[in-house]
Scaffold this motif. Structure first.
Motif, PDB file in Angstrom:
ATOM      1  N   MET A  50       8.208  -8.701  -1.693  1.00 11.58           N
ATOM      2  CA  MET A  50       9.491  -8.493  -2.372  1.00 11.58           C
ATOM      3  C   MET A  50       9.286  -8.155  -3.842  1.00 11.58           C
ATOM      4  O   MET A  50       9.989  -7.316  -4.396  1.00 11.58           O
ATOM      5  CB  MET A  50      10.367  -9.739  -2.235  1.00 11.58           C
ATOM      6  N   ILE A  51       8.339  -8.817  -4.476  1.00 10.72           N
ATOM      7  CA  ILE A  51       8.066  -8.554  -5.892  1.00 10.72           C
ATOM      8  C   ILE A  51       7.563  -7.122  -6.069  1.00 10.72           C
ATOM      9  O   ILE A  51       8.016  -6.396  -6.955  1.00 10.72           O
ATOM     10  CB  ILE A  51       7.057  -9.572  -6.445  1.00 10.72           C
ATOM     11  N   ILE A  52       6.629  -6.691  -5.206  1.00  4.12           N
ATOM     12  CA  ILE A  52       6.097  -5.320  -5.281  1.00  4.12           C
ATOM     13  C   ILE A  52       7.214  -4.310  -5.040  1.00  4.12           C
ATOM     14  O   ILE A  52       7.315  -3.295  -5.745  1.00  4.12           O
ATOM     15  CB  ILE A  52       4.943  -5.127  -4.275  1.00  4.12           C
ATOM     16  N   SER A  53       8.077  -4.571  -4.078  1.00 10.28           N
ATOM     17  CA  SER A  53       9.201  -3.667  -3.822  1.00 10.28           C
ATOM     18  C   SER A  53      10.118  -3.571  -5.028  1.00 10.28           C
ATOM     19  O   SER A  53      10.544  -2.480  -5.424  1.00 10.28           O
ATOM     20  CB  SER A  53      10.001  -4.148  -2.606  1.00 10.28           C
ATOM     21  N   HIS A  54      10.412  -4.701  -5.610  1.00 11.52           N
ATOM     22  CA  HIS A  54      11.285  -4.736  -6.785  1.00 11.52           C
ATOM     23  C   HIS A  54      10.679  -3.952  -7.947  1.00 11.52           C
ATOM     24  O   HIS A  54      11.354  -3.128  -8.575  1.00 11.52           O
ATOM     25  CB  HIS A  54      11.526  -6.193  -7.192  1.00 11.52           C
ATOM     26  N   ILE A  55       9.416  -4.181  -8.219  1.00 12.37           N
ATOM     27  CA  ILE A  55       8.737  -3.471  -9.308  1.00 12.37           C
ATOM     28  C   ILE A  55       8.728  -1.973  -9.034  1.00 12.37           C
ATOM     29  O   ILE A  55       8.976  -1.163  -9.938  1.00 12.37           O
ATOM     30  CB  ILE A  55       7.304  -4.011  -9.495  1.00 12.37           C
ATOM     31  N   SER A  56       8.483  -1.578  -7.794  1.00 12.78           N
ATOM     32  CA  SER A  56       8.477  -0.149  -7.432  1.00 12.78           C
ATOM     33  C   SER A  56       9.840   0.482  -7.675  1.00 12.78           C
ATOM     34  O   SER A  56       9.939   1.600  -8.200  1.00 12.78           O
ATOM     35  CB  SER A  56       8.078   0.026  -5.975  1.00 12.78           C
ATOM     36  N   PHE A  59      10.430   0.800 -11.550  1.00 18.12           N
ATOM     37  CA  PHE A  59       9.661   1.879 -12.167  1.00 18.12           C
ATOM     38  C   PHE A  59      10.117   3.252 -11.685  1.00 18.12           C
ATOM     39  O   PHE A  59      10.131   4.209 -12.455  1.00 18.12           O
ATOM     40  CB  PHE A  59       8.167   1.688 -11.940  1.00 18.12           C
ATOM     41  N   THR A  60      10.480   3.369 -10.423  1.00 12.85           N
ATOM     42  CA  THR A  60      10.994   4.646  -9.912  1.00 12.85           C
ATOM     43  C   THR A  60      12.261   5.036 -10.662  1.00 12.85           C
ATOM     44  O   THR A  60      12.420   6.187 -11.082  1.00 12.85           O
ATOM     45  CB  THR A  60      11.271   4.558  -8.402  1.00 12.85           C
ATOM     46  N   TYR A  61      13.150   4.074 -10.845  1.00 11.82           N
ATOM     47  CA  TYR A  61      14.378   4.332 -11.594  1.00 11.82           C
ATOM     48  C   TYR A  61      14.067   4.774 -13.025  1.00 11.82           C
ATOM     49  O   TYR A  61      14.637   5.747 -13.528  1.00 11.82           O
ATOM     50  CB  TYR A  61      15.255   3.080 -11.607  1.00 11.82           C
ATOM     51  N   MET A  62      13.137   4.083 -13.670  1.00  9.54           N
ATOM     52  CA  MET A  62      12.790   4.429 -15.057  1.00  9.54           C
ATOM     53  C   MET A  62      12.197   5.831 -15.144  1.00  9.54           C
ATOM     54  O   MET A  62      12.527   6.599 -16.051  1.00  9.54           O
ATOM     55  CB  MET A  62      11.815   3.395 -15.625  1.00  9.54           C
ATOM     56  N   ILE A  63      11.340   6.183 -14.203  1.00  8.87           N
ATOM     57  CA  ILE A  63      10.734   7.520 -14.205  1.00  8.87           C
ATOM     58  C   ILE A  63      11.790   8.591 -13.965  1.00  8.87           C
ATOM     59  O   ILE A  63      11.811   9.621 -14.646  1.00  8.87           O
ATOM     60  CB  ILE A  63       9.606   7.598 -13.158  1.00  8.87           C
ATOM     61  N   LEU A  64      12.688   8.351 -13.017  1.00 18.46           N
ATOM     62  CA  LEU A  64      13.744   9.336 -12.742  1.00 18.46           C
ATOM     63  C   LEU A  64      14.673   9.504 -13.946  1.00 18.46           C
ATOM     64  O   LEU A  64      15.085  10.629 -14.269  1.00 18.46           O
ATOM     65  CB  LEU A  64      14.540   8.924 -11.509  1.00 18.46           C
ATOM     66  N   GLU A  65      15.003   8.422 -14.618  1.00 17.93           N
ATOM     67  CA  GLU A  65      15.838   8.519 -15.813  1.00 17.93           C
ATOM     68  C   GLU A  65      15.114   9.287 -16.923  1.00 17.93           C
ATOM     69  O   GLU A  65      15.719  10.084 -17.627  1.00 17.93           O
ATOM     70  CB  GLU A  65      16.240   7.127 -16.307  1.00 17.93           C
ATOM     71  N   TYR A  66      13.818   9.057 -17.058  1.00 22.21           N
ATOM     72  CA  TYR A  66      13.043   9.785 -18.062  1.00 22.21           C
ATOM     73  C   TYR A  66      13.038  11.280 -17.754  1.00 22.21           C
ATOM     74  O   TYR A  66      13.243  12.112 -18.633  1.00 22.21           O
ATOM     75  CB  TYR A  66      11.609   9.251 -18.119  1.00 22.21           C
ATOM     76  N   ILE A  67      12.814  11.627 -16.495  1.00 22.63           N
ATOM     77  CA  ILE A  67      12.810  13.038 -16.088  1.00 22.63           C
ATOM     78  C   ILE A  67      14.180  13.663 -16.341  1.00 22.63           C
ATOM     79  O   ILE A  67      14.279  14.775 -16.860  1.00 22.63           O
ATOM     80  CB  ILE A  67      12.388  13.179 -14.617  1.00 22.63           C
ATOM     81  N   LYS A  68      15.242  12.957 -15.981  1.00 26.59           N
ATOM     82  CA  LYS A  68      16.596  13.467 -16.183  1.00 26.59           C
ATOM     83  C   LYS A  68      16.863  13.709 -17.670  1.00 26.59           C
ATOM     84  O   LYS A  68      17.366  14.761 -18.056  1.00 26.59           O
ATOM     85  CB  LYS A  68      17.618  12.484 -15.614  1.00 26.59           C
ATOM     86  N   LYS A  69      16.490  12.753 -18.486  1.00 29.44           N
ATOM     87  CA  LYS A  69      16.694  12.886 -19.932  1.00 29.44           C
ATOM     88  C   LYS A  69      15.865  14.042 -20.497  1.00 29.44           C
ATOM     89  O   LYS A  69      16.358  14.847 -21.275  1.00 29.44           O
ATOM     90  CB  LYS A  69      16.315  11.582 -20.618  1.00 29.44           C
ATOM     91  N   ASN A  70      14.613  14.135 -20.080  1.00 24.76           N
ATOM     92  CA  ASN A  70      13.718  15.178 -20.565  1.00 24.76           C
ATOM     93  C   ASN A  70      14.214  16.558 -20.121  1.00 24.76           C
ATOM     94  O   ASN A  70      14.208  17.511 -20.894  1.00 24.76           O
ATOM     95  CB  ASN A  70      12.299  14.919 -20.051  1.00 24.76           C
ATOM     96  N   THR A  71      14.656  16.675 -18.878  1.00 30.11           N
ATOM     97  CA  THR A  71      15.163  17.944 -18.354  1.00 30.11           C
ATOM     98  C   THR A  71      16.424  18.373 -19.092  1.00 30.11           C
ATOM     99  O   THR A  71      16.575  19.537 -19.470  1.00 30.11           O
ATOM    100  CB  THR A  71      15.446  17.822 -16.848  1.00 30.11           C
TER     101      THR A  71
END
Length: 85
Positions: A50-56, A59-71
């Motif tokens: 559960m901890i690994i799933s939560h962390i994933s 981080f996936t959300y953070m990466i997608l937000e970064y890509i969206k902002k950068n784009t």
């Protein structure tokens, strides 16, 4: 004043402070991430999986937000979107 304990008596006090400072940055990053996703009270991990799933997910959300902002920023400047990490 901060008191830090270490079970390894061979470690220098500067190394203990450095390790603690690095760990503290990670803790702050997790707290901010959980705040952004409103996961403070809703998520209570009881297993390693559960901890690994939560962390994933976080981080996936953070990466997608970064890509969206950068784009969006590059689109506004009429440039090709480029992912720079």
């Amino acid at each position: 004043m901060i008191t830090l304990l270490c079970t390894d008596i061979t470690v220098d006090k500067e190394d203990i402070l450095r390790i603690y400072a690095n760990r503290w940055r990670i803790e702050v990053m997790f707290k901010v991430s959980k705040d952004l996703l409103n996961l403070n009270k809703e998520f209570k991990a009881v297993s390693f999986d559960m901890i690994i799933s939560h962390i994933s997910i976080v981080f996936t959300y953070m990466i997608l937000e970064y890509i969206k902002k950068n784009t969006r920023r590059h689109h506004i400047l009429n440039k090709k979107p480029v992912l720079v990490l």
